[in-house]
Design a protein around this motif. Structure first.
Motif, PDB file in Angstrom:
ATOM      1  N   VAL A  98       0.877  -1.158   0.000  1.00  0.00           N
ATOM      2  CA  VAL A  98       0.000   0.000   0.000  1.00  0.00           C
ATOM      3  C   VAL A  98       0.920   1.215   0.000  1.00  0.00           C
ATOM      4  O   VAL A  98       1.933   1.244   0.707  1.00  0.00           O
ATOM      5  N   GLN A  99       0.590   2.216  -0.816  1.00  0.00           N
ATOM      6  CA  GLN A  99       1.430   3.408  -0.945  1.00  0.00           C
ATOM      7  C   GLN A  99       0.592   4.650  -0.676  1.00  0.00           C
ATOM      8  O   GLN A  99      -0.500   4.802  -1.219  1.00  0.00           O
ATOM      9  N   ALA A 100       1.101   5.543   0.169  1.00  0.00           N
ATOM     10  CA  ALA A 100       0.500   6.859   0.380  1.00  0.00           C
ATOM     11  C   ALA A 100       1.560   7.879   0.000  1.00  0.00           C
ATOM     12  O   ALA A 100       2.718   7.749   0.402  1.00  0.00           O
ATOM     13  N   SER A 101       1.186   8.881  -0.799  1.00  0.00           N
ATOM     14  CA  SER A 101       2.157   9.845  -1.314  1.00  0.00           C
ATOM     15  C   SER A 101       1.705  11.270  -1.052  1.00  0.00           C
ATOM     16  O   SER A 101       0.512  11.582  -1.142  1.00  0.00           O
TER      17      SER A 101
ATOM     18  N   SER B  22      -2.151  14.956  -2.069  1.00  0.00           N
ATOM     19  CA  SER B  22      -1.730  13.608  -1.693  1.00  0.00           C
ATOM     20  C   SER B  22      -2.618  12.582  -2.377  1.00  0.00           C
ATOM     21  O   SER B  22      -3.684  12.900  -2.895  1.00  0.00           O
TER      22      SER B  22
ATOM     23  N   ILE C  98      -3.395   7.952  -2.416  1.00  0.00           N
ATOM     24  CA  ILE C  98      -3.116   6.628  -1.871  1.00  0.00           C
ATOM     25  C   ILE C  98      -3.328   5.600  -2.970  1.00  0.00           C
ATOM     26  O   ILE C  98      -4.229   5.737  -3.799  1.00  0.00           O
TER      27      ILE C  98
ATOM     28  N   ASP D 226       6.820   9.365  -0.448  1.00  0.00           N
ATOM     29  CA  ASP D 226       6.001   8.156  -0.501  1.00  0.00           C
ATOM     30  C   ASP D 226       6.201   7.322   0.761  1.00  0.00           C
ATOM     31  O   ASP D 226       7.329   7.172   1.235  1.00  0.00           O
TER      32      ASP D 226
END
Length: 110
Positions: free
Chosen positions: A52-55, A78, A80, A99
């Motif tokens: 899972v990526q949150a940027s 932002s 996700i 990230d």
């Protein structure tokens, strides 16, 4: 050993396979934070991964594509990326993304 503190400028930039730069900031087995730098026109090619990526857009403007949907995000924006969705970015101007990945990206530590 994990890196749980990072001070501005102490981590080295390294080139990415797609011609941009990244620096690993902090990580544990469960979570990792990485900064990416792009020149204007730089591309983070479409790809997917199980993490899972949150940027966070720390600087610049990016066209962000996630699962076929694109939006323009600028400084302060932002996004996700849920696990295994195809995603990528294009820098509309020079900029930086921060990230976070869960779990950590072991391929970035090698």
């Amino acid at each position: 050993m994990t890196d749980i503190f990072s001070h501005a400028g102490e981590k080295a930039w390294e080139p990415t396979p797609d011609g941009n730069r990244r620096r690993m900031l902090v990580h544990t087995d469960e979570l990792m934070m990485v900064e990416f730098a792009f020149e204007k026109g730089g591309v983070g090619a479409l790809h997917s991964h199980p993490h899972v990526q949150a940027s966070y857009v720390a600087e610049g403007r990016f066209e962000v594509t996630i699962d076929g949907r694109s939006e323009i995000l600028e400084t302060g924006g932002s996004f996700i990326v849920p696990s295994n969705l195809v995603h990528g970015v294009r820098a509309l101007e020079a900029g930086r993304l921060v990230d976070s990945f869960a779990p950590h990206r072991a391929d970035f530590l090698g």
